[in-house]
Design a protein around this motif. Structure first.
Motif, PDB file in Angstrom:
ATOM      1  N   PHE A  94      11.649   4.560  14.138  1.00 47.91           N
ATOM      2  CA  PHE A  94      10.408   5.175  13.650  1.00 47.91           C
ATOM      3  C   PHE A  94      10.231   6.567  14.248  1.00 47.91           C
ATOM      4  CE2 PHE A  94       5.987   6.300  14.378  1.00 47.91           C
ATOM      5  CZ  PHE A  94       5.508   6.326  13.076  1.00 47.91           C
ATOM      6  N   CYS A 154       0.269   2.856   9.050  1.00 48.61           N
ATOM      7  CA  CYS A 154       1.101   3.654   9.953  1.00 48.61           C
ATOM      8  C   CYS A 154       0.189   4.549  10.783  1.00 48.61           C
ATOM      9  CB  CYS A 154       2.083   4.500   9.146  1.00 48.61           C
ATOM     10  SG  CYS A 154       3.008   5.687  10.143  1.00 48.61           S
ATOM     11  N   ARG A 156       0.832   7.301  11.979  1.00 43.64           N
ATOM     12  CA  ARG A 156       1.053   8.719  11.704  1.00 43.64           C
ATOM     13  C   ARG A 156       0.586   9.106  10.307  1.00 43.64           C
ATOM     14  NH1 ARG A 156       7.017  10.081  14.230  1.00 43.64           N
ATOM     15  NH2 ARG A 156       6.272  10.632  16.318  1.00 43.64           N
ATOM     16  N   CYS A 157       0.875   8.251   9.307  1.00 45.37           N
ATOM     17  CA  CYS A 157       0.633   8.686   7.925  1.00 45.37           C
ATOM     18  C   CYS A 157      -0.265   7.735   7.143  1.00 45.37           C
ATOM     19  CB  CYS A 157       1.959   8.848   7.192  1.00 45.37           C
ATOM     20  SG  CYS A 157       2.734   7.283   6.737  1.00 45.37           S
ATOM     21  N   CYS A 176       8.059   2.358   8.642  1.00 46.35           N
ATOM     22  CA  CYS A 176       7.099   2.972   7.729  1.00 46.35           C
ATOM     23  C   CYS A 176       7.891   3.594   6.576  1.00 46.35           C
ATOM     24  CB  CYS A 176       6.292   4.046   8.450  1.00 46.35           C
ATOM     25  SG  CYS A 176       5.332   5.061   7.290  1.00 46.35           S
ATOM     26  N   CYS A 179       7.331   7.594   6.613  1.00 44.84           N
ATOM     27  CA  CYS A 179       7.907   8.318   7.752  1.00 44.84           C
ATOM     28  C   CYS A 179       9.410   8.096   7.866  1.00 44.84           C
ATOM     29  CB  CYS A 179       7.234   7.880   9.046  1.00 44.84           C
ATOM     30  SG  CYS A 179       5.480   8.298   9.156  1.00 44.84           S
TER      31      CYS A 179
END
Ligand SMILES: [Zn+2]
Length: 184
Positions: A94, A154, A156-157, A176, A179
């Motif tokens: 990841f 996720c 991050r996103c 993910c 990502c």
């Protein structure tokens, strides 16, 4: 190290005599040393050691594994490098934006080693005991990025974390899809 032409072995008054012809290099080991040497051959460099021979990791990955080996199996293969377990596998992939099934032959040397460097960094930060941590953000969102977070957003996103059993040993793998897009 390898005796190329080991001849007969006979005993004389209880002493073993080894006759060796034309050996380029010879190494004599006692029982414990033989076991350690065998482990050295079987296991790749220890990622928690003071010094890591990344060149050897690269050589082992390229020589021991075929090109279509998915990267998740490469990271788990202790013959390549010693220490990466199932949790670190998902977390490292990841953090480096790599889909778990990306074939080894599609990874540059630099990119592959980046993952091992990342794994070493994470593992060394976790040697003090306590729960395993790969995310040190000062919030309540969790100490891991993807592992164990199937169906959750996720960090991050906000895409949904996927999970399935993948690879040679069918270990749970988390990623993910945004990502870590699948290799085309
Ligand atoms: Zn994401």
């Amino acid at each position: 190290m390898v005796c190329l032409h080991l001849g007969v072995c006979r005993t004389y008054l209880g002493v073993c005599v080894f006759v060796c012809f034309n050996a380029k290099e010879v190494e004599i080991l006692r029982g414990r040393g033989v076991r350690r040497r065998t482990l050295d051959i079987v296991l790749g460099p220890d990622l928690l050691a003071d010094q890591v021979d990344y060149g050897q990791i690269l050589v082992r990955a390229r020589k021991l594994l075929v090109g279509d080996t998915p990267v998740l199996d490469v990271l788990l293969d202790q013959r390549v490098a010693c220490g990466i377990g199932n949790v670190y596998k998902s977390e490292v992939l990841f953090l480096e934006g790599c889909h778990p099934t990306t074939p080894l032959e599609c990874l540059t040397d630099d990119y592959l080693l980046l993952m091992y460097r990342q794994a070493r960094w994470l593992m060394r930060r976790n040697t003090g005991g306590g729960p395993r941590v790969t995310r040190w953000a000062n919030d309540d969102a969790g100490r891991l990025w993807v592992y164990g977070r199937r169906g959750q957003p996720c960090l991050r996103c906000a895409d949904v974390i996927r999970s399935t059993k993948l690879g040679k040993s069918l270990r749970s793998t988390y990623w993910c899809p945004s990502c870590q897009p699948a290799y085309q």
